[in-house]
Design an enzyme around this catalytic site. Structure first.
Site, PDB file in Angstrom:
ATOM      1  N   CYS A 192     -24.489 -49.531  28.209  1.00 48.58           N
ATOM      2  CA  CYS A 192     -25.119 -48.642  29.190  1.00 48.58           C
ATOM      3  C   CYS A 192     -24.870 -47.171  28.900  1.00 48.58           C
ATOM      4  CB  CYS A 192     -24.702 -49.005  30.616  1.00 48.58           C
ATOM      5  SG  CYS A 192     -22.942 -49.180  30.853  1.00 48.58           S
TER       6      CYS A 192
ATOM      7  N   HIS B  76     -30.547 -48.291  37.598  1.00 47.95           N
ATOM      8  CA  HIS B  76     -29.772 -48.245  36.357  1.00 47.95           C
ATOM      9  C   HIS B  76     -30.487 -49.039  35.266  1.00 47.95           C
ATOM     10  CE1 HIS B  76     -26.654 -48.273  33.484  1.00 47.95           C
ATOM     11  NE2 HIS B  76     -25.795 -49.114  34.045  1.00 47.95           N
TER      12      HIS B  76
END
Length: 382
Positions: A86, A338
């Site tokens: 991420c 996200h």
């Protein structure tokens, strides 16, 4: 060293997993952004040295290269895809800036893309070609060695327990994120970041995950994801689809091409932490970054810290002594979403549009136990 500056940044609105963008492959999420930059900055796009994109759960096969070709860019532009989980989007921006610093090139596109809705299924390969058992699907990629590789939810609970972050604190922070995101979407701050585009004939220009009507009472009703835990779907981010692109350029080249405003890259840091507590990766990363520049947190005007889970943001904030009024002031990923490989680039894009903040930091905790952070300053080229 050469001075890198970011002179343009845009993202699409982020879609929910299985939401309005569920039918679009990653290349299609990027295409409107490439087209926008080509329309707005044709000279710049004709001079690109490379395209550097973060991606985490895609099909592989160098998505950056395939995406730029799908968008009709010159085949001479190579393209490279980065996977730091991420942190990939932020890493892509950092790498583009480092390339400019080193003199390897003068103009780059950096960013990231993720379609969690279109992520391919992954199956464990049998040990024997004659194996007759049903195939075993991977729920997720492994981030660390066996026994030290918690799920994201387990890692968030680990952080909550270690740093004594209560359920109420986590819910309060999630509520704050949605309230700030809703406010700053309505007042036009977040809208600056977003490039509207047509999805099945309708304009898509707002993040799907923001819940302006969310209440603390609603958050309090949600069951913990683990027995006797404190982490819920309400105080965690969602899975999302999205894409972000930025133009990174050498300072003098930017002036030559007529650009007079943006943000300049100062430095970055990437640090490993225990995988069981991956969410506090921003703590050593930001501390190392500030030490390199002989700064303190009081010298920073705004911090964008990725909101994977309330627990890890609160713990990182407390350990770094970040004043709350400097942290994620327009809301964060708990509200806006996200899309893994794009999120870090989205943090930098937000800082790009915070035009009244001089010195800013983007930082993330990363699967496997990593933190990365980057420091920027407002730049005026005239």
């Amino acid at each position: 060293m050469k001075q890198p500056v970011i002179i343009a940044a845009k993202r699409i609105a982020f879609g929910k997993y299985g939401g309005r963008l569920k039918h679009l492959e990653p290349e299609s999420l990027l295409e409107p952004l490439f087209n926008h930059f080509t329309d707005q900055y044709p000279k710049v796009m004709s001079l690109l040295d490379d395209v550097i994109l973060g991606n985490t759960v895609g099909n592989g096969g160098n998505l950056a290269r395939k995406s730029l070709l799908e968008a009709g860019l010159d085949f001479k532009i190579p393209g490279i895809t980065i996977d730091r989980q991420c942190g990939s989007g932020l890493e892509a921006v950092i790498q583009a800036c480092r390339m400019v610093q080193s003199g390897a090139g003068t103009i780059y596109i950096a960013g990231g893309v993720e379609s969690t809705s279109r992520a391919p299924w992954k199956i464990k390969r049998p040990q024997s070609v004659y194996e007759s058992e049903f195939p075993q699907f991977f729920e997720r990629a492994p981030f660390a060695r066996e026994g030290e590789d918690p799920s994201m939810i387990e890692a968030a609970e680990n952080v909550a327990k270690k740093y004594h972050i209560s359920r109420n604190e986590q819910d309060d922070f999630a509520y704050r994120s949605h309230q700030l995101a809703s406010k700053n979407m309505n007042n036009g701050n977040i809208s600056q970041e977003i490039l509207p585009f047509k999805v099945k004939g309708e304009c898509f220009n707002q993040d799907e995950s923001i819940k302006p009507q969310l209440t603390l009472k609603t958050l309090g009703r949600l069951k913990p994801l683990l027995n006797e835990g404190t982490v819920t779907v309400g105080n965690s981010c969602m899975k999302n689809d999205g894409a972000v692109l930025l133009i990174v350029m050498e300072e003098n080249r930017a002036r030559q091409l007529g650009f007079t405003e943006g943000i300049k890259f100062v430095n970055s840091a990437t640090v490993g932490v225990q995988p069981q507590y991956l969410g506090v990766g921003p703590v050593p990363a930001v501390n190392q970054l500030l030490a390199r520049e002989r700064l303190t947190i009081n010298d920073i005007n705004a911090v964008e810290l990725n909101e994977a889970f309330s627990s890890q943001v609160i713990a990182s904030q407390q350990q770094l002594n970040i004043p709350l009024n400097k942290l994620n002031c327009w809301g964060g990923a708990i509200a806006t979403g996200h899309p893994y490989g794009a999120s870090g680039a989205a943090l930098v894009t937000r800082l790009f549009y915070m035009k009244h903040q001089f010195r800013t930091v983007a930082t993330m905790g990363i699967g496997g136990g990593i933190g990365n952070a980057a420091l920027f300053e407002r730049w005026y080229g005239n």
